[in-house]
Scaffold this active site. Structure first.
Site, PDB file in Angstrom:
ATOM      1  N   GLU A  12       5.105  68.661  66.551  1.00 40.93           N
ATOM      2  CA  GLU A  12       3.875  68.369  67.308  1.00 40.93           C
ATOM      3  C   GLU A  12       3.708  66.863  67.497  1.00 40.93           C
ATOM      4  OE1 GLU A  12       0.398  70.215  65.610  1.00 40.93           O
ATOM      5  OE2 GLU A  12       1.331  72.195  65.638  1.00 40.93           O
ATOM      6  N   SER A  32      -4.916  72.195  63.640  1.00 45.98           N
ATOM      7  CA  SER A  32      -5.400  73.191  64.585  1.00 45.98           C
ATOM      8  C   SER A  32      -5.148  74.587  64.033  1.00 45.98           C
ATOM      9  CB  SER A  32      -4.707  73.019  65.937  1.00 45.98           C
ATOM     10  OG  SER A  32      -3.322  73.059  65.770  1.00 45.98           O
ATOM     11  N   ASP A  42      -2.938  72.928  69.878  1.00 46.33           N
ATOM     12  CA  ASP A  42      -2.261  71.917  69.060  1.00 46.33           C
ATOM     13  C   ASP A  42      -2.362  70.526  69.674  1.00 46.33           C
ATOM     14  OD1 ASP A  42      -1.320  73.762  67.108  1.00 46.33           O
ATOM     15  OD2 ASP A  42       0.279  74.359  68.477  1.00 46.33           O
ATOM     16  N   GLU A  55      -0.285  74.819  73.181  1.00 40.04           N
ATOM     17  CA  GLU A  55       0.053  75.443  71.900  1.00 40.04           C
ATOM     18  C   GLU A  55       1.541  75.188  71.719  1.00 40.04           C
ATOM     19  OE1 GLU A  55      -0.826  77.031  68.393  1.00 40.04           O
ATOM     20  OE2 GLU A  55      -2.324  76.732  69.958  1.00 40.04           O
TER      21      GLU A  55
END
Length: 172
Positions: A12, A32, A42, A55
């Protein structure tokens, strides 16, 4: 065992950094999915023209599964926030690929699945996602294959009417 989410968190952050380098204002939602009772995507990213709620999922294997409720929460958040919902997937030794949730395979159990081969063949790559390129398919290029003259020469060669050298000379 170290934090089981460490690899996902690292991926991420990698996505956030890449979006930042591509000129997007971007933030990663802290923890998240677990920090609050509200389901958050995210990553949130925007460049003034386009806004995304992402996401992000990564996997060393194949395929990647997403819980149906998680995807519904993404759609709900994106709609209310005014962002485009996207699922970002990254398989080991591959780049990021993006999908609208509606383009993903839905399993009999109501979950979503992305296979590596699907990501590579149908996903939006990072450069297209950030607007730096546009995917063009062979059909769009208009490549209908060899012209009729080439096909005629190849057919004549197949029938034995031309030698390999004669066919090659005609095709030059």
């Amino acid at each position: 065992m170290a934090n089981s989410n460490a690899k996902g968190d690292r991926r991420e952050r990698e996505l956030v950094n890449a979006l930042d380098e591509a000129g997007f204002a971007v933030m990663r939602a802290p923890a998240s999915g677990s920090a609050t009772e509200r389901e958050l995507p995210d990553v949130l990213a925007g460049d003034g023209d386009v806004f995304y709620a992402v996401e992000a999922k990564s996997s060393s294997g194949d395929p990647i599964y997403l819980d149906g409720e998680e995807v519904e929460a993404l759609l709900f958040f994106a709609r209310n926030f005014g962002a485009k919902p996207r699922i970002g997937v990254r398989f080991d030794r591959e780049d990021w690929f993006f999908f609208h949730p509606g383009d993903l395979h839905v399993t009999d159990g109501g979950n979503y699945r992305v296979k590596k081969e699907t990501a590579l063949s149908e996903g939006t790559d990072f450069e297209e996602f950030v607007g730096h390129s546009e995917k063009v398919t062979l059909a769009e290029v208009g490549d209908a294959g060899p012209d009729q003259a080439t096909l005629d020469v190849l057919s004549a060669f197949e029938r034995g009417d031309l030698s390999k050298e004669e066919a090659a000379e005609m095709l030059e």
